[in-house]
Design a protein around this motif. Structure first.
Motif, PDB file in Angstrom:
ATOM      1  N   ILE A   1      -1.439  -2.394  -2.581  1.00  0.00           N
ATOM      2  CA  ILE A   1      -2.547  -1.965  -1.727  1.00  0.00           C
ATOM      3  C   ILE A   1      -2.218  -0.636  -1.050  1.00  0.00           C
ATOM      4  N   LEU A   2      -0.992  -0.478  -0.553  1.00  0.00           N
ATOM      5  CA  LEU A   2      -0.599   0.782   0.080  1.00  0.00           C
ATOM      6  C   LEU A   2      -0.732   1.949  -0.892  1.00  0.00           C
ATOM      7  N   LYS A   3      -0.268   1.755  -2.116  1.00  0.00           N
ATOM      8  CA  LYS A   3      -0.355   2.818  -3.119  1.00  0.00           C
ATOM      9  C   LYS A   3      -1.801   3.211  -3.398  1.00  0.00           C
ATOM     10  N   ALA A   4      -2.643   2.193  -3.546  1.00  0.00           N
ATOM     11  CA  ALA A   4      -4.044   2.466  -3.880  1.00  0.00           C
ATOM     12  C   ALA A   4      -4.766   3.164  -2.731  1.00  0.00           C
ATOM     13  N   LEU A   5      -4.510   2.743  -1.506  1.00  0.00           N
ATOM     14  CA  LEU A   5      -5.126   3.395  -0.350  1.00  0.00           C
ATOM     15  C   LEU A   5      -4.685   4.857  -0.257  1.00  0.00           C
ATOM     16  N   ARG A   6      -3.407   5.081  -0.498  1.00  0.00           N
ATOM     17  CA  ARG A   6      -2.875   6.444  -0.437  1.00  0.00           C
ATOM     18  C   ARG A   6      -3.472   7.313  -1.544  1.00  0.00           C
ATOM     19  N   HIS A   7      -3.549   6.738  -2.753  1.00  0.00           N
ATOM     20  CA  HIS A   7      -4.087   7.481  -3.888  1.00  0.00           C
ATOM     21  C   HIS A   7      -5.559   7.832  -3.668  1.00  0.00           C
ATOM     22  N   ALA A   8      -6.303   6.891  -3.046  1.00  0.00           N
ATOM     23  CA  ALA A   8      -7.729   7.114  -2.792  1.00  0.00           C
ATOM     24  C   ALA A   8      -7.978   7.972  -1.566  1.00  0.00           C
ATOM     25  N   ARG A   9      -6.915   8.333  -0.851  1.00  0.00           N
ATOM     26  CA  ARG A   9      -7.008   9.147   0.365  1.00  0.00           C
ATOM     27  C   ARG A   9      -7.898   8.483   1.410  1.00  0.00           C
ATOM     28  N   TYR A  10      -7.722   7.174   1.521  1.00  0.00           N
ATOM     29  CA  TYR A  10      -8.407   6.440   2.590  1.00  0.00           C
ATOM     30  C   TYR A  10      -7.905   6.994   3.922  1.00  0.00           C
ATOM     31  N   GLY A  11      -8.828   7.391   4.813  1.00  0.00           N
ATOM     32  CA  GLY A  11      -8.411   8.159   5.964  1.00  0.00           C
ATOM     33  C   GLY A  11      -8.305   7.431   7.276  1.00  0.00           C
ATOM     34  N   ASN A  12      -8.719   6.174   7.351  1.00  0.00           N
ATOM     35  CA  ASN A  12      -8.683   5.461   8.624  1.00  0.00           C
ATOM     36  C   ASN A  12      -7.320   4.812   8.861  1.00  0.00           C
ATOM     37  N   ARG A  13      -7.147   4.266  10.042  1.00  0.00           N
ATOM     38  CA  ARG A  13      -5.840   3.735  10.451  1.00  0.00           C
ATOM     39  C   ARG A  13      -5.535   2.425   9.722  1.00  0.00           C
ATOM     40  N   VAL A  14      -4.386   2.390   9.042  1.00  0.00           N
ATOM     41  CA  VAL A  14      -3.976   1.230   8.236  1.00  0.00           C
ATOM     42  C   VAL A  14      -2.759   0.581   8.876  1.00  0.00           C
ATOM     43  N   LEU A  15      -2.795  -0.753   8.959  1.00  0.00           N
ATOM     44  CA  LEU A  15      -1.653  -1.540   9.427  1.00  0.00           C
ATOM     45  C   LEU A  15      -1.257  -2.513   8.328  1.00  0.00           C
ATOM     46  N   ALA A  16       0.037  -2.537   7.986  1.00  0.00           N
ATOM     47  CA  ALA A  16       0.494  -3.396   6.886  1.00  0.00           C
ATOM     48  C   ALA A  16       1.902  -3.895   7.172  1.00  0.00           C
ATOM     49  N   GLN A  17       2.315  -4.877   6.365  1.00  0.00           N
ATOM     50  CA  GLN A  17       3.679  -5.410   6.417  1.00  0.00           C
ATOM     51  C   GLN A  17       4.238  -5.432   4.993  1.00  0.00           C
ATOM     52  N   ILE A  18       5.541  -5.269   4.882  1.00  0.00           N
ATOM     53  CA  ILE A  18       6.171  -5.314   3.573  1.00  0.00           C
ATOM     54  C   ILE A  18       7.624  -5.750   3.745  1.00  0.00           C
ATOM     55  N   VAL A  19       8.148  -6.440   2.761  1.00  0.00           N
ATOM     56  CA  VAL A  19       9.554  -6.847   2.750  1.00  0.00           C
ATOM     57  C   VAL A  19      10.332  -5.831   1.929  1.00  0.00           C
ATOM     58  N   ASP A  20      11.244  -5.133   2.582  1.00  0.00           N
ATOM     59  CA  ASP A  20      12.065  -4.137   1.888  1.00  0.00           C
ATOM     60  C   ASP A  20      13.333  -3.892   2.706  1.00  0.00           C
ATOM     61  N   PRO A  21      14.385  -4.654   2.451  1.00  0.00           N
ATOM     62  CA  PRO A  21      15.602  -4.511   3.257  1.00  0.00           C
ATOM     63  C   PRO A  21      16.249  -3.135   3.136  1.00  0.00           C
TER      64      PRO A  21
ATOM     65  N   PRO B   1      16.752  -7.445  10.293  1.00  0.00           N
ATOM     66  CA  PRO B   1      16.478  -6.107  10.828  1.00  0.00           C
ATOM     67  C   PRO B   1      15.113  -5.600  10.363  1.00  0.00           C
ATOM     68  N   THR B   2      14.291  -5.225  11.322  1.00  0.00           N
ATOM     69  CA  THR B   2      12.894  -4.871  11.064  1.00  0.00           C
ATOM     70  C   THR B   2      12.600  -3.510  11.680  1.00  0.00           C
ATOM     71  N   ALA B   3      11.721  -2.766  11.026  1.00  0.00           N
ATOM     72  CA  ALA B   3      11.371  -1.425  11.510  1.00  0.00           C
ATOM     73  C   ALA B   3       9.875  -1.211  11.398  1.00  0.00           C
ATOM     74  N   VAL B   4       9.333  -0.436  12.327  1.00  0.00           N
ATOM     75  CA  VAL B   4       7.956   0.041  12.226  1.00  0.00           C
ATOM     76  C   VAL B   4       8.021   1.497  11.793  1.00  0.00           C
ATOM     77  N   LEU B   5       7.489   1.766  10.606  1.00  0.00           N
ATOM     78  CA  LEU B   5       7.467   3.122  10.058  1.00  0.00           C
ATOM     79  C   LEU B   5       6.040   3.649  10.060  1.00  0.00           C
ATOM     80  N   THR B   6       5.871   4.921  10.351  1.00  0.00           N
ATOM     81  CA  THR B   6       4.558   5.558  10.281  1.00  0.00           C
ATOM     82  C   THR B   6       4.632   6.780   9.369  1.00  0.00           C
ATOM     83  N   PHE B   7       3.590   6.952   8.574  1.00  0.00           N
ATOM     84  CA  PHE B   7       3.431   8.143   7.749  1.00  0.00           C
ATOM     85  C   PHE B   7       1.937   8.321   7.505  1.00  0.00           C
ATOM     86  N   ASP B   8       1.478   9.566   7.615  1.00  0.00           N
ATOM     87  CA  ASP B   8       0.046   9.851   7.491  1.00  0.00           C
ATOM     88  C   ASP B   8      -0.725   8.921   8.435  1.00  0.00           C
ATOM     89  N   ASN B   9      -1.671   8.156   7.896  1.00  0.00           N
ATOM     90  CA  ASN B   9      -2.482   7.237   8.710  1.00  0.00           C
ATOM     91  C   ASN B   9      -2.006   5.798   8.574  1.00  0.00           C
TER      92      ASN B   9
END
Length: 495
Positions: A316-336, A394-402
């Motif tokens: 979903i993150l990839k598709a939103l980014r590819h489509a240049r969806y411009g509103n604020r997105v909040l998501a979770q992902i498992v990636d140690p 260990p958990t992190a909040v990362l931001t990039f673009d929107n």
């Protein structure tokens, strides 16, 4: 004074998750540590409220083992877990008069595809033929013939999304006491339905499945039967007896048990078409979401950690980014890997990393990002409904673009808002929220968003059941197979 042994073993797995689960996935409570569940919305918590209200009962807590949903339990993990559980039972079972076992029902281990049946068989062997055993089960469990041959009674969840954990434990506890005091002669009828189901019609508050569950509750409450339930299994746990099934228990009346089980199975079967996931293509969902003013949810049920997925889908993150969806997105992902990079860099740092595809790389290619580290945490929280601890590492909040993404080191249940809240984020502050669960309680999202899109995406728990590749469950099985003739019939179990 009756002595009651208490045991718990709960895990749900997806056979299509490439990451095996291990012994370390389990939270173990030994002996009196089980009392930590007093007052919690868990099956053990509910049973304790019944047992401890009875002045003539002595409790013998043995062991509790609970793990979040994940992949198939490894051989070593199963051997260690099962040995520890059965050793705990063996050291405490002498002199007990009844046994309560809290189970999920959708476990699976490498080399043992019916772990609950294995445990119950061993417990029955230790207990002997005369001591009653009552179990409680998730309605997503797979109740097998081997399990039914060991038990005297059962109680099954009646709600989805699940809120009646403690109520189910209370029903099981009351049933066990009635067996010890009232001379009940239990008869259980089982009607197997060759169907796997998924989708919104399973929400018991609103769906057609809920209408059938209310009929189970009616015949319990009016005294027609002692217990009734419809188990829909976990369609991602690919084991020999995966199916939907009706269970009806009476006090010695085989005819009523059979008739009610077969009647309910006959009412379920025509509705199997409705009880399938109704998915929207990801590109269409993005296009529609872009034209909606209010907040929306993208449900990523295909990567539902609470159903056994790995949690590392970035589709979903990839598709939103590819489509240049411009509103604020909040998501979770498992990636140690990404979480570790953020913790090493510190709050405020900018890092280059990848998101997703850490475990399920065949489905999800890692997505490169340049992100800012907004917050770091230990990943600990508590489920909103059950109040059970979560530990995502260990958990992190990362931001990039929107995008704002909560990056977890370990998969935990994400069927509520706990991991957002505990990392300083309120979903209502965003325009599009990704939820890695097929459903949540209504007030959590559906009560305030404009639209909930059930996304058609790849993953180990996709509602597109034909895409998963079942090889073990009995066939024919709808919807894996289309042309199936079905006439309800039942098998009766009476010890």
């Amino acid at each position: 004074m009756p002595r009651l042994l208490i045991v718990e073993c709960m895990q749900e797995i997806s056979s299509f998750n490439p990451l095996p689960s291990q012994y370390d996935n389990f939270h173990i409570e030994r002996g009196d540590e089980l009392y930590a569940q007093r007052g919690l919305n868990t099956a053990i918590g509910g049973a304790l409220s019944v047992f401890e209200a009875a002045p003539d009962v002595t409790l013998v807590p043995a062991i509790g083992a609970r793990a979040g949903s994940a992949g198939l339990l490894s051989t070593d993990g199963w051997q260690r877990l099962s040995s520890e559980i059965l050793d705990a039972v063996e050291t405490r079972i002498a002199g007990v008069d009844g046994i309560y076992v809290s189970l999920h029902g959708a476990m699976g281990a490498d080399g043992e595809l019916d772990p609950e049946g294995y445990l119950l068989t061993a417990i029955r062997r230790m207990a002997g033929p005369d001591i009653p055993i009552v179990i409680s089960l998730d309605l997503h469990g797979i109740l097998t013939d081997r399990m039914l041959r060991q038990i005297d009674g059962l109680a099954i969840y009646h709600t989805y999304p699940h809120v009646d954990f403690a109520d189910t434990g209370r029903r099981a506890g009351k049933l066990l006491l009635e067996m010890l005091r009232g001379g009940i002669k239990p008869v259980i009828a089982r009607a197997i339905i060759p169907a796997l189901v998924r989708g919104d019609e399973l929400i018991t508050r609103t769906g057609c499945y809920g209408d059938l569950i209310r009929e189970c509750q009616r015949i319990e409450r009016d005294g027609t039967v002692i217990a009734a339930g419809i188990m829909i299994g976990n369609p991602f746990t690919d084991v020999p007896e995966l199916c939907s099934q009706v269970l009806v228990m009476t006090d010695g009346d085989e005819s009523v048990a059979r008739n009610e089980a077969e009647r309910l199975a006959g009412e379920f079967w025509p509705q199997r078409f409705r009880m399938q996931g109704k998915l929207i293509p990801l590109d269409r969902a993005i296009a529609q979401a872009s034209t909606i003013d209010g907040p929306v949810v993208f449900t990523d049920a295909a990567d539902a950690t609470s159903s056994g997925a790995s949690g590392d889908s970035n589709a979903i993150l990839k598709a939103l980014r590819h489509a240049r969806y411009g509103n604020r997105v909040l998501a979770q992902i498992v990636d140690p890997r990404a979480a570790a990079a953020a913790h090493k860099a510190g709050v405020g740092a900018r890092i280059e990393t990848t998101l997703g595809g850490f475990y399920d790389a065949e489905r999800f290619e890692p997505m490169p990002v340049q992100a800012e580290v907004q917050l770091l945490s230990n990943g600990r929280s508590r489920l909103e409904t059950m109040k059970i601890d979560l530990d995502a590492g260990p958990t992190a909040v990362l931001t990039f673009d929107n995008f704002t993404v909560v990056v977890l080191s370990r998969a935990v249940s994400l069927f509520d808002r706990a991991m957002y809240y505990s990392n300083g984020l309120d979903p209502q502050d965003f325009d599009l929220i990704v939820v890695k669960s097929p459903h949540t309680e209504h007030h959590m999202y559906d009560g305030w968003v404009e639209k909930n899109f059930n996304i058609d995406a790849p993953g180990a728990t996709s509602a597109n059941l034909k895409s998963l590749g079942h090889t073990i469950c009995a066939r024919p099985m709808y919807p894996l197979d289309e042309s199936i003739e079905f006439t309800p019939s039942s098998t009766v179990y009476c010890r």
